[in-house]
Motif scaffolding. Structure first.
Motif, PDB file in Angstrom:
ATOM      1  N   ILE A  16      -4.900   2.633   1.639  1.00  0.00           N
ATOM      2  CA  ILE A  16      -4.611   4.022   1.264  1.00  0.00           C
ATOM      3  C   ILE A  16      -5.618   4.957   1.917  1.00  0.00           C
ATOM      4  O   ILE A  16      -6.820   4.801   1.718  1.00  0.00           O
ATOM      5  CB  ILE A  16      -4.671   4.175  -0.268  1.00  0.00           C
ATOM      6  N   PRO A  17      -5.159   5.915   2.690  1.00  0.00           N
ATOM      7  CA  PRO A  17      -6.097   6.828   3.335  1.00  0.00           C
ATOM      8  C   PRO A  17      -6.843   7.687   2.305  1.00  0.00           C
ATOM      9  O   PRO A  17      -6.237   8.312   1.441  1.00  0.00           O
ATOM     10  CB  PRO A  17      -5.206   7.715   4.199  1.00  0.00           C
ATOM     11  N   THR A  29       2.206  13.588   2.918  1.00  0.00           N
ATOM     12  CA  THR A  29       1.329  12.518   2.446  1.00  0.00           C
ATOM     13  C   THR A  29       1.837  11.176   2.935  1.00  0.00           C
ATOM     14  O   THR A  29       1.080  10.368   3.474  1.00  0.00           O
ATOM     15  CB  THR A  29       1.296  12.490   0.906  1.00  0.00           C
ATOM     16  N   LEU A  88      -8.466  10.468   2.545  1.00  0.00           N
ATOM     17  CA  LEU A  88      -8.199  11.901   2.606  1.00  0.00           C
ATOM     18  C   LEU A  88      -7.023  12.293   1.722  1.00  0.00           C
ATOM     19  O   LEU A  88      -7.090  13.234   0.927  1.00  0.00           O
ATOM     20  CB  LEU A  88      -7.904  12.265   4.061  1.00  0.00           C
ATOM     21  N   VAL A  89      -5.939  11.531   1.858  1.00  0.00           N
ATOM     22  CA  VAL A  89      -4.712  11.849   1.143  1.00  0.00           C
ATOM     23  C   VAL A  89      -4.928  11.776  -0.363  1.00  0.00           C
ATOM     24  O   VAL A  89      -4.570  12.686  -1.113  1.00  0.00           O
ATOM     25  CB  VAL A  89      -3.615  10.861   1.603  1.00  0.00           C
ATOM     26  N   SER A 116       0.836  -1.203   0.000  1.00  0.00           N
ATOM     27  CA  SER A 116       0.000   0.000   0.000  1.00  0.00           C
ATOM     28  C   SER A 116       0.866   1.247   0.000  1.00  0.00           C
ATOM     29  O   SER A 116       0.624   2.184  -0.764  1.00  0.00           O
ATOM     30  CB  SER A 116      -0.906   0.032   1.234  1.00  0.00           C
ATOM     31  N   THR A 164      -8.149  13.998   9.499  1.00  0.00           N
ATOM     32  CA  THR A 164      -8.936  14.862   8.622  1.00  0.00           C
ATOM     33  C   THR A 164      -9.273  16.158   9.329  1.00  0.00           C
ATOM     34  O   THR A 164      -9.111  17.247   8.780  1.00  0.00           O
ATOM     35  CB  THR A 164     -10.258  14.167   8.234  1.00  0.00           C
ATOM     36  N   PHE A 166       0.439  21.207   5.746  1.00  0.00           N
ATOM     37  CA  PHE A 166       0.007  20.484   4.556  1.00  0.00           C
ATOM     38  C   PHE A 166      -0.895  21.365   3.698  1.00  0.00           C
ATOM     39  O   PHE A 166      -0.688  21.513   2.488  1.00  0.00           O
ATOM     40  CB  PHE A 166      -0.727  19.214   4.995  1.00  0.00           C
ATOM     41  N   ILE A 205       1.084   4.240  -2.707  1.00  0.00           N
ATOM     42  CA  ILE A 205       0.836   5.648  -2.385  1.00  0.00           C
ATOM     43  C   ILE A 205       2.019   6.499  -2.830  1.00  0.00           C
ATOM     44  O   ILE A 205       1.847   7.555  -3.449  1.00  0.00           O
ATOM     45  CB  ILE A 205       0.607   5.833  -0.875  1.00  0.00           C
ATOM     46  N   LEU A 220      -1.562   6.295   9.494  1.00  0.00           N
ATOM     47  CA  LEU A 220      -2.860   5.626   9.509  1.00  0.00           C
ATOM     48  C   LEU A 220      -2.730   4.115   9.311  1.00  0.00           C
ATOM     49  O   LEU A 220      -3.358   3.329  10.006  1.00  0.00           O
ATOM     50  CB  LEU A 220      -3.760   6.206   8.413  1.00  0.00           C
ATOM     51  N   ILE A 221      -1.880   3.726   8.351  1.00  0.00           N
ATOM     52  CA  ILE A 221      -1.764   2.301   8.051  1.00  0.00           C
ATOM     53  C   ILE A 221      -1.218   1.551   9.256  1.00  0.00           C
ATOM     54  O   ILE A 221      -1.701   0.472   9.608  1.00  0.00           O
ATOM     55  CB  ILE A 221      -0.881   2.100   6.801  1.00  0.00           C
TER      56      ILE A 221
END
Lengths: 309, 339
Positions: free
Chosen positions: B183-184, A277, B186-187, A15, A243, A261, A19, A284-285
């Motif tokens: 994968i978030p 990012t 938001l990003v 993942s 968020t 950001f 990204i 989060l992951i």
């Protein structure tokens, strides 16, 4: 268990790789130049600057270099802030965001648990409806609307607390409360459902039959069991906080990562955007991974088999 | 006791016979799934009230911009920054057009010699905020609805194929989902919006690019559950095609769960739109959405708090109503999922 964790870690890296690549491609597609007032520079000057930041190399070369650096934890150098490297910048800003986030999570979860317990123990009374309404409001109303309202009432009108910027702990109160609304709502809803379920189980009935008092039943027997699954909501809570922090930090002008950001988006600072990012994604992951593993450890009824089920 | 019974006169008893033809009679009208659900949701007062609130907001979103003579995009600089003034209510001392000018409190309408009414006031360019509010609500609703429909369509197709065909197809498709789900949202949404030209479609695409994943997982789980059940096997044995089994046997059964999830996708999309517009990545002026209106209002909060109040109120109301209807539908359509 070990098999499950290995599998999850592999997916995690896949993942993240995706990204990172996606971010890279998008940054290359972005219109506009990262140099503030690029138009004022002559072609030669621009060439020199581009050469310095390696922006003239073929894209595959840039990509490999970027990925290599990422693996070492190096997010590159900011285009806007006089050669500050992004990793240091993030670490510096992290402090404020971490303070806000931690306060919001601690405060939010405690209030949420209290509300949820009251609702469950006094089911279908005014207390229950009151805490349910708070939970619905917390889930529905966006944190930036809360933030703006809090700022207007407590900072602008009543002048009890600072309007913005970071002047010690006092400045963190309003943004933390704004961020905490989500966790309060999620925790309250969750604890209520769990408590009601636990309270109707056989061992609570047994405890009642044995003559245990109300307090003992509520806290010793029910609460502890209802609390365990709360770990699972940590993932969504963290995502929500992230968020929220983007806007809440901006509203209160807190010099945190979220504010940085949003600012970088406006100035096209590729390095900071890519860095934050990646930072957000890793954050989060990893949290979701930890939550999933923790849940398997805490509650042995959840079978973490390697199958697709 | 027994003695008393024996003394009872014989003629007070009457022999009745069971008419076997009535055994199969159904005393209550047979209700289908949707009628049954309606009976359940009708008892949920919060959901019913929310449905009416939603209907009202949707109605206003389409009719509101035409309710007065002002156009939502008409710029009239001489009418800038006017406070709300509503006919009728003005006599009560509220919404009477009185606002601050510097440090003095004056009736700005009289001062500027304006004889029309701006029900919710005007913004810094003199645009009527009542029309803009409803136009913005309309745009927000359209974005949310289209994004939700796209999520459902992609999610159902992806999850359906993955679940129904199973085996290797499922394996590959699920590995892809497992990587994507990390994968978030938001990003990705923010990155996408930076690259695309701002506009309604950019926001819709950005929101739905990861939005379908949740739906596809739910649909896959449901399809897996139903495809091994007897009625599907029977259909297969009778020679029904895959297309027919999916559309006639499986889809109707999972429709309820799809609808429930859509009811939660819509408020999420509304929130994301407002959020993106608030941080400046959403729609660009002169277009309006709830997010841009809140953003505009926030800039003037010191002087004209009502500019923020109205859109923030409608946004919050919309979110609360959608969440309550979603909760109600979940309880009504799927009693098993009830908390």
């Amino acid at each position: 268990m070990a098999k499950y964790v290995t599998k999850r870690v592999i997916y995690m890296f896949l993942s993240l790789f995706l990204i990172a690549s996606f971010t890279f491609v998008l940054m290359k597609m972005l219109p506009g130049s990262p140099l503030a007032s690029a138009a004022k520079l002559s072609v030669e000057q621009r060439e020199v600057v581009y050469e310095k930041y390696g922006l003239n190399d073929p894209i595959p070369v840039q990509y490999i270099r970027y990925m290599g650096n990422l693996a070492k934890g190096d997010f590159g150098v900011s285009f806007q802030y006089k050669s500050a490297d992004v990793t240091t910048l993030i670490v510096k800003k992290l402090k404020y965001s971490a303070i806000l986030g931690t306060q919001a999570i601690v405060f939010g979860t405690i209030i949420g648990i209290v509300l949820g317990m009251i609702a469950a123990l006094k089911q279908n009374t005014v207390w229950d409806y009151g805490s349910t309404i708070i939970a619905i409001l917390g889930i529905s109303i966006p944190s930036f609307v809360f933030a703006v309202l809090l700022q207007y009432v407590f900072a602008v009108k009543l002048e009890w607390l600072p309007v913005g910027l970071w002047e010690g702990w006092k400045s963190s109160i309003l943004p933390s409360i704004a961020l905490a609304m989500g966790p309060i709502a999620i925790a309250a809803r969750f604890i209520r459902t769990e408590m009601i379920e636990v309270l109707s189980s056989d061992y609570i009935l047994l405890a009642k039959a044995k003559g245990a008092n109300w307090f003992e039943i509520a806290f010793k027997h029910a609460f502890r069991n209802a609390l365990i699954p709360l770990v699972t909501v940590l993932g969504p809570v963290a995502a929500g906080l992230l968020t929220g922090s983007l806007v809440v930090e901006q509203i209160f002008a807190v010099p945190g990562i979220g504010e940085q950001f949003v600012k970088s988006i406006a100035t096209n600072d590729f390095a900071i955007i890519m860095g934050t990012t990646m930072f957000f994604s890793v954050f989060l992951i990893v949290i979701i991974l930890i939550v999933d593993i923790l849940y398997g450890v805490i509650d042995p009824r959840i079978r973490l088999s390697g199958g697709s089920k | 006791m027994t003695n008393n019974l024996e003394k009872l006169p014989k003629d007070s008893f009457e022999r009745i016979t069971i008419d076997s033809s009535h055994a199969e009679k159904i005393s209550k009208p047979s209700l289908n799934f949707w009628q049954d659900s309606w009976l359940r949701i009708r008892k949920n007062k919060a959901a019913i009230v929310s449905i009416f609130i939603l209907l009202f907001i949707v109605f206003m979103a389409f009719a509101g911009p035409y309710m007065n003579e002002h156009d939502p995009q008409d710029v009239k600089v001489t009418h800038a920054n006017l406070p709300p003034k509503i006919p009728g209510l003005e006599k009560l001392g509220i919404f009477d057009g009185v606002g601050k000018l510097g440090s003095k409190t004056v009736n700005l309408y009289e001062l500027k010699k304006i004889d029309t009414y701006y029900w919710f006031g005007t913004d810094s360019l003199g645009r009527d905020l009542f029309s803009r509010l409803w136009k913005g609500t309309q745009i927000s609703l359209i974005i949310a609805f289209v994004a939700a429909v796209i999520d459902v369509v992609i999610g159902v197709i992806y999850g359906g194929i993955s679940g129904y065909y199973g085996g290797r197809t499922d394996d590959i498709m699920q590995r892809i989902v497992e990587v994507l789900i990390g994968i978030p949202t938001l990003v990705i949404v923010i990155l996408m919006l930076m690259v695309m030209d701002p506009g309604i479609w950019a926001i819709i695409i950005a929101i739905s690019i990861t939005g379908w994943i949740g739906m596809s997982r739910i649909v896959r789980g449901q399809v897996l559950k139903y495809k091994t059940q007897e009625f599907v096997m029977a259909a297969k044995t009778l020679g029904a095609s895959d297309k027919r089994i999916i559309s006639k046997h499986i889809l109707p059964n999972i429709m309820a769960i799809i609808i429930i999830n859509m009811m939660f996708t819509i408020p999420t999309a509304i929130f994301f739109e407002a959020f993106l517009s608030f941080i400046g990545l959403g729609l660009q002026a002169p277009e309006a959405s709830l997010g841009t209106l809140i953003n505009d209002g926030y800039k003037f909060i010191q002087y004209q708090p009502f500019m923020l109040f109205f859109p923030a109120f409608v946004l919050s109301l919309l979110m609360i109503a959608f969440n309550l209807v979603g909760d109600g539908l979940r309880d009504a359509l799927d009693p098993k999922m009830k908390d």
